[in-house]
Scaffold this motif. Structure first.
Motif: not given
Lengths: 282, 282
Positions: B17-18, B21, B23-24, B53-54, B88, B93, B95-97
């Motif tokens: 996810r980095g 998105y 995401d990190g 960022l949870r 993360r 695929r 956005y949901r983690q």
């Protein structure tokens, strides 16, 4: 299944700027019976996004060939999803971009989500998220890889009764869903958010706007508040995978599935059939 | 040289996810004679960022061990840079983690940039960028991976006479440099931008603020305009690699290197020596 710069791979260069800075953009494309849907429109947005991010536009014929090759692994009679990521490629540490830029492309094939038919027919339930979208005119409209706000918003709920979260931006205007664009209808006029300060300009959003112009239906892009949305006659969401979903509820506030939503759903299906027939002139 | 989840590698999982998105988050740490500088402060910021960022906070002892192992490849008597990226991890695929989150960590060792001593001593030349930082309270302050604005800003100049670009946000306030935080001094008071709506809260920015409190020197975090900056007595930049650089010029407007800048430079060097002596209590 992933194709990284043309070769099947499960890994990626760890020095790629896509990882380090989210330095790139993506497209999410419906595959229907092994053919990409609205490919020309996706490619057009990809080009626009690349230009805005000063990324070299990838060779679209090459991309189309790679999509066709991935499609061979998709269901012959069903649907699938192809995601394309374009990044600024490998670079040293630091924000300064490498020269020349050798962009990377990552294509992947995914199963089509198993949304029940009821989402199209009876509509879905949405909620307002607490997370606000930022305001960034330099990036607004682009389907870029900086998606932390969407990740945070999507983490706000985990119940399966809610299908989408709606996002306001820091100005207090309603912009879109976490994964979709948002429209509402009031007194026969179709409204959607202006995406000059926040949001992603979806391919199906563009098609819906085009359909409105052709009908003709009055279409207004503007800044609006949650109150305007909740006072709407009809509300619907769009994206390339879901098509159009009527919204039947937002935080307990109920909407009917209206005639304009039904009409635009049917027009979009018609466009999709046409797109399949004529194929994709690049 | 990269360590991906503990193992030497030049690649990482393409489903991370980095990449998908941003995401990190990340840290950029000075290595001096094979020892990380201000590691406790970097770890503290990493923890804060993960919480916002949870993201699960990574095992800091493990991270410290991996840093120590990379340091063995750094110059025995010189400097280097270690970058830590936490994402993360791998997810489907959307956005949901994933649940549970299995975060990824990517550590890398880089040569220290060959900045001339004159940047520390005589100062550097800066310019205002056209690119505006977005306003996003949900992400402000965090050193996250969504860095397209910095990439666009850094692409605005390529001459070597300019060392840093200064960024306003969309509110019109001066926030920071593309890779550094910004301070100015006026009538003996030290000023820096509030980072509640935009910007990155740098580790050395935090140390400079701490030094001001200890002196004591009056320190004000506030929203300010380019006019206030240009009317300053002294201007300087901070980050973990450059330390403090005096700014001697912004778009042709000249500043002297002042006594408070010199004093804070010397105090920061002192802190760094102390940090090396006492080591890092996690």
């Amino acid at each position: 299944m992933y194709l990284v710069n043309g070769s099947p791979s499960t890994t990626f260069d760890v020095a790629d700027r896509g990882l380090h800075y989210g330095d790139g953009l993506f497209e999410t494309i419906e595959i229907d019976r092994r053919q990409a849907v609205f490919l020309a429109q996706h490619f057009r947005r990809l080009q626009t996004g690349c230009q805005r991010l000063r990324l070299p536009v990838p060779d679209l014929h090459l991309l189309a060939d790679e999509i066709a090759s991935l499609c061979q692994a998709a269901p012959e009679h069903g649907q699938a999803v192809i995601k394309i990521i374009i990044t600024r490629g490998v670079g040293g540490r630091g924000y300064r971009q490498p020269e020349p830029i050798q962009s990377s492309r990552i294509l992947s094939l995914h199963p089509f989500p198993d949304y029940p038919d009821s989402f199209q027919e009876q509509g879905i339930a949405a909620r307002f998220c607490q997370t606000r979208l930022g305001v960034s005119p330099a990036l607004a409209g682009i389907k870029h890889l900086n998606r932390l706000e969407q990740v945070l918003a999507r983490a706000e709920w985990s119940d399966t009764a809610t299908q989408e979260g709606l996002l306001l931006n820091v100005d207090g205007h309603v912009i879109e869903g976490t994964m979709s664009n948002l429209f509402y209808v009031k007194d026969g006029v179709v409204y959607t958010a202006l995406l000059t300060r926040s949001g992603v300009a979806g391919v199906v959003r563009g098609l819906v706007m085009e359909l409105c112009r052709q009908q003709p239906l009055k279409l207004v892009e503007h800044d609006y508040t949650p109150a305007a949305l909740l006072a709407a006659d009809e509300v619907f969401l769009s994206n390339a995978i879901i098509g159009l979903w009527p919204v039947r509820q937002i935080d307990g506030h109920v909407f009917q599935v209206g005639v304009l939503t039904r009409h635009l759903q049917s027009q979009l299906r018609h466009l999709k059939a046409l797109d399949r027939e004529v194929g994709h002139a690049l």
